[in-house]
Scaffold this active site. Structure first.
Site, PDB file in Angstrom:
ATOM      1  N   ILE A 203       0.851  -1.183   0.000  1.00 56.81           N
ATOM      2  CA  ILE A 203       0.000   0.000   0.000  1.00 56.81           C
ATOM      3  C   ILE A 203       0.880   1.223   0.000  1.00 56.81           C
ATOM      4  O   ILE A 203       1.837   1.314   0.766  1.00 56.81           O
ATOM      5  CB  ILE A 203      -0.912  -0.009   1.250  1.00 56.81           C
ATOM      6  CG1 ILE A 203      -1.866  -1.201   1.163  1.00 56.81           C
ATOM      7  CG2 ILE A 203      -1.670   1.307   1.371  1.00 56.81           C
ATOM      8  CD1 ILE A 203      -2.305  -1.714   2.505  1.00 56.81           C
ATOM      9  N   LYS A 204       0.510   2.168  -0.853  1.00 57.21           N
ATOM     10  CA  LYS A 204       1.268   3.402  -0.952  1.00 57.21           C
ATOM     11  C   LYS A 204       0.376   4.559  -0.528  1.00 57.21           C
ATOM     12  O   LYS A 204      -0.718   4.739  -1.089  1.00 57.21           O
ATOM     13  CB  LYS A 204       1.728   3.570  -2.406  1.00 57.21           C
ATOM     14  CG  LYS A 204       2.710   4.689  -2.606  1.00 57.21           C
ATOM     15  CD  LYS A 204       1.981   5.950  -2.986  1.00 57.21           C
ATOM     16  CE  LYS A 204       2.923   7.098  -3.183  1.00 57.21           C
ATOM     17  NZ  LYS A 204       2.197   8.353  -3.418  1.00 57.21           N
ATOM     18  N   VAL A 205       0.812   5.314   0.474  1.00 57.62           N
ATOM     19  CA  VAL A 205       0.081   6.516   0.891  1.00 57.62           C
ATOM     20  C   VAL A 205       1.053   7.690   0.965  1.00 57.62           C
ATOM     21  O   VAL A 205       2.268   7.520   0.891  1.00 57.62           O
ATOM     22  CB  VAL A 205      -0.600   6.327   2.268  1.00 57.62           C
ATOM     23  CG1 VAL A 205      -1.761   5.350   2.165  1.00 57.62           C
ATOM     24  CG2 VAL A 205       0.380   5.868   3.319  1.00 57.62           C
TER      25      VAL A 205
END
Lengths: 307, 307, 307, 307, 307
Positions: A203-205
């Protein structure tokens, strides 16, 4: 295989060996291979912001082969891009760097209050191009989010069945949020959690600010004294919100004016238990030697973290 | 096969031999065959503007066979048209000129601020009619663009699997853009780049003006001194924006009052490194002998370019 | 087979023998068989306007068998109707008259500015009922037109694959047009051309008036002196606009108060090179003997045309 | 098989033996079996109006088995209900009464000007539950009608292929109609005709009033003196409008305050040539013995009609 | 198998043995196994309300394994959660507790007057994760309800074919209802009935208040004196409205400030003939020992009910 990689793969206990193999390829590749940390090069800015805005500052970057070379030479963990960019180099650079095919994209030739993305690639495309995984962006907060979650779900199911990893860019925006709220701590943690619940492996935030956007959340954060004073604490909260650290969460930079500010952010990601960085514009919007030096510093910070 | 064609085919490294064969047929056909330059005859104006507006000036052009003959006699690289026009001549002219089936079309019986197009043909149709490729129009800037990109993606995937080439008409328009912005340099480059990222083999755009539409882009263009003073320089920028010249970009004319003005544009395309022209109304809206003379001049300009 | 039928079939050079056989059945049937002219009986008015408005004047017409009988006895080329009407007689009258299954329909229980139609039958239905073809209505000028074109495209592709003919009712209407514009010469020609480009074998339009609706078209029509003074000239222009006469175009009446006025229209269709008539209300909204006399006169006019 | 049933089956000449067998089962079942008349028990009011409003007056009716028993004991021709109600008794009462699975439903927890219905069952469900047919509601006059017609078409095609009968509830409502217009004679006849054209075997409408809603229809009705003074005449017109009596049309009650008023309506249906009644609330919203007496009277009226 | 379980399974007479086996697994598992009562642990609050709001009060609950352990240790009948949470423990806890995969979810990053949910999992996912059933939320009263019913129908059909149970969360909300109406007695009974008609095996609603929302319903409830004074009476009405007790209906708490208030509600569910509770936040938003004590009390109340 290093113990750490074995441990991380253990978190994805429902996945088939095909998908675990692709996750392992990503986690074992490049300078950080085996450490459990990742630095991924993403280049979708040509689509997202336009080619001139993205590459005029370093015209070599107009060439799709440039980014393969950059990812390989810098020892990045992987390279993520839309269909056209990957098609233009996947054969020449076959096997040299793990590839992630971005399956949806957005342009800025029309600005919307509640953005969505176009589907621009397929799982089949990812398979034929030899990718380790698919990438997909969701916009929590947009009125199109429910449809985007549904698209991701269907693509993720197909990708997992076919032995690919699923990487989700979770970017809060839209009429449900204030501008400041897009990077608020509660919203960022929420966005990462949604991606994890939708079955994402990675997951990329964006790096979260100390702002708390939602009234009901703020009450709880304040009552429970969720530590949020430092960036490392905020990273730690996002990691915690993502299955208590049992999903790989990586970060892109917030507003950083100088390289040192970026390095400071990277140290905070490392200290907060984040799994790495995804660094686009700071990589390819400078000459390659400079980019390699810059990426080496980032990678060294993460490498130090595991000693 | 000429070295130049071999070089161009090399850019499409992820395509299967079936698709490369079709691209080669297009690049090796006609007077410009083997030079790497293309002059394509497109005739969808009957659908797009109405038959009277398109053909009354040269009534022979009402007959679908006329355009096959014109493309063959002029030595064009290929002929692109909607389903009905190709069905009406594909058997009689089988093998005489490479055909591109336009898979979407638009009429002007209802004007919209944000246009879209109807799907008017299928990849299956292109296969049964013996075409070398499919054609598809996208409207970056329209609120329907995301859906159009998704349609193109699906059709392009099928076309590539079945050994066809993909030609994309990328025409910026819609509520995201001013009228002047539709042919702005930054917008044209962006539109060509999007088509390339969506997997197009050949991209058709309009000749760009020196106008810069988007504020964020203008800042970069001005700061980086992107050369844009001459039409050749602007063509060069568009070619650069399309994978640094590793995708075939062809151009249609802007507003040109005289033939000489058109020829001047063609020289600019040639000098800027463009791959050719797609010339519709200037071809079939005059008597055939005159049209052949006109097209011969255009082709000669390109032919001279490779000497 | 007559030379004329062989010539007409030759225009549809991309169709398979199955579809050509069905076209031949239509062109060889009835009194006009072999002449290349068609008079088709269409009865969808029960659906389109309501049963009382359609049949109360001649109650025998409430019975679906009535229309089969009328088409057979009058020697019509074919009979076109929605699913229910064809299901109610296709077995009893099997082989007696070529049938066309109308695949979409509209009612007037809700009036819309931009109408569409419901899909009311399938190609599979047409096959199981022994039809020679499918019928489909498009509304150029309506904001739903792009979707309607796409529906037609998909159904036409299936119909052609399965050896059926495709008959398109092209009726301009909707917010893109004035009321007068719905039958304007330029608009009618445009509507017929669109249907042809979408792959129709037979196209049905209304008789055009001398009005010119679209500004850009009017300029061309006036500059090129497109003959439009007489109805026969306007028919000729529509035929020309439909692949220069290489597609079968038939006409329904405009506002005609008397039978003689209808016959005058038929002579104009004949003299203008039109391929025939589709005559609904004037056929079944009178007692059968009178209807047979009326249709005989129409047919005789066309028959005279080929002597 | 009675001559009358053989005659009725003859009207459905395009259906396969599987579907004719199911129609025969319905027409041969119960007290009225073989007479060509039908009394069907429908119980979808729990879904349509809520369980309390529907069943509190006779709490035994909360139990899904109650309605199977009522239909069996009263000698009804068939029983129609949504998925849940049929699943809850189809095994226990297998073979005891012909079942019709209602494939769409609507609730009143949100009121709309232009209602639609949810798809709540499939043809596959009807097959696995041993039903003789599917039921489907359309709302002519609603802006969702075109989509509903299309849904019905697809389900009816599948049902017929799989040997089931198609029963259509045609209920005019929506912004195209006044409240009074929903039961107007012209509108009711139109609604029944549309259902027949969409391929329904059995059509259910409400009893028509003498009101004429549509201006164009009223002119014709008045000019042609369509008899509409008595309820029997109006029933006769609706039957005529439905393929001149060659489709089975049944009626539900209008506003009837007393049982005698209902019986009077039934006599009018009988005298007007209607094929029977579909009686829901008047059946199950009273104690069973009373309901059986009530239904016996209705059935007796129809039985008398065939002597 | 206990007589009670055999009786309950008998209500689902149309289901295949595969589905009955899954229902039996749920009904025979845990402390209440064999009693016909259920206490299910649902944990979708991370998705529905955000991770911080849900888990900060008991940080151990950020870990997806925590909830498996809690459900196992407390002896719950089953555990329901979205895709990500189940994927993260389904292998480690295989066979230890029946799992229900929630197939749709909603977040609060955008508030809507008429909410819907995103599809977040598939029946195929439920099968590969070894679940006994699928979970699905509908919002009666929302303008999206018809689409949600249709989605549920399709998923339920697939689930039943593949031998899974169907659990429906029926939550009235949206512009059709006042805030108070969302838990009104008539609305709750209606919502439970709709879920049953859509084919649910197990239905989850909120505890109803004594409020009556719909005018037409209120008239009937008052006229028929539907007992509604006590919570047990209202539970009894909801159970009655759900096929007269022949479907399993379970309840979540209304607003309860103290544990004792919750226990009082549980006694009312038991006394009213409800089948159990679904208890989320009251379970995992406290330390585990305390949660186990709390759940033991709830379970004991139900266990006492069957003595």
């Amino acid at each position: 295989m290093s113990e750490r990689i074995r441990e991380i793969l253990g978190w994805y206990e429902s996945d088939n060996p095909g998908t675990l193999t692709k996750l392992a390829r990503l986690l074992k590749h490049g300078v950080l291979g085996g450490t459990g940390k990742l630095v991924i090069l993403p280049v979708d800015q040509g689509f997202e912001h336009g080619p001139g805005r993205s590459f005029a500052v370093n015209p070599a970057a107009y060439d799709p082969r440039y980014h393969f070379e950059l990812a390989v030479e810098a020892g990045c963990s992987g390279y993520a891009a839309p269909l056209g960019f990957l098609e233009a180099g996947a054969r020449e650079f076959a096997g040299e760097v793990p590839l992630i095919l971005k399956l949806n994209n957005h342009d800025v030739l029309l600005e919307e209050r509640d953005p969505s993305q176009a589907i621009t690639g397929s799982v089949e495309d990812a398979v034929r191009l030899g990718c380790v995984g698919i990438g997909f962006t969701i916009y929590p907060g947009s009125e199109h989010r429910l449809e985007m979650y549904g698209q991701l779900r269907a693509l993720a199911e197909e990708a997992k069945r076919r032995g690919l990893a699923v990487v989700v860019w979770s970017y809060p925006r839209g009429s449900g949020l204030s501008k400041e709220g897009e990077t608020a701590l509660d919203v960022t943690a929420y966005a990462a959690h949604i991606a994890a619940q939708l079955g994402a492996h990675i997951i990329k935030v964006k790096l979260p600010s100390a702002h708390l956007e939602q009234v009901a959340a703020r009450k709880v954060y304040e009552k429970q004294n969720v530590p949020a004073g430092t960036l490392a604490e905020r990273v730690r909260h996002v990691v915690q919100a993502t299955f208590n650290g049992r999903r790989v969460v990586i970060f892109s930079g917030g507003a950083a004016d100088t390289d040192d500010a970026v390095f400071e952010q990277v140290r905070a990601i490392r200290d907060g238990g984040g799994f790495g960085s995804i660094i686009g514009r700071n990589s390819f919007q400078r000459k390659k030697p400079e980019a390699l030096r810059f990426l080496k510093t980032v990678i060294d910070i993460y490498a130090g973290a595991v000693k």
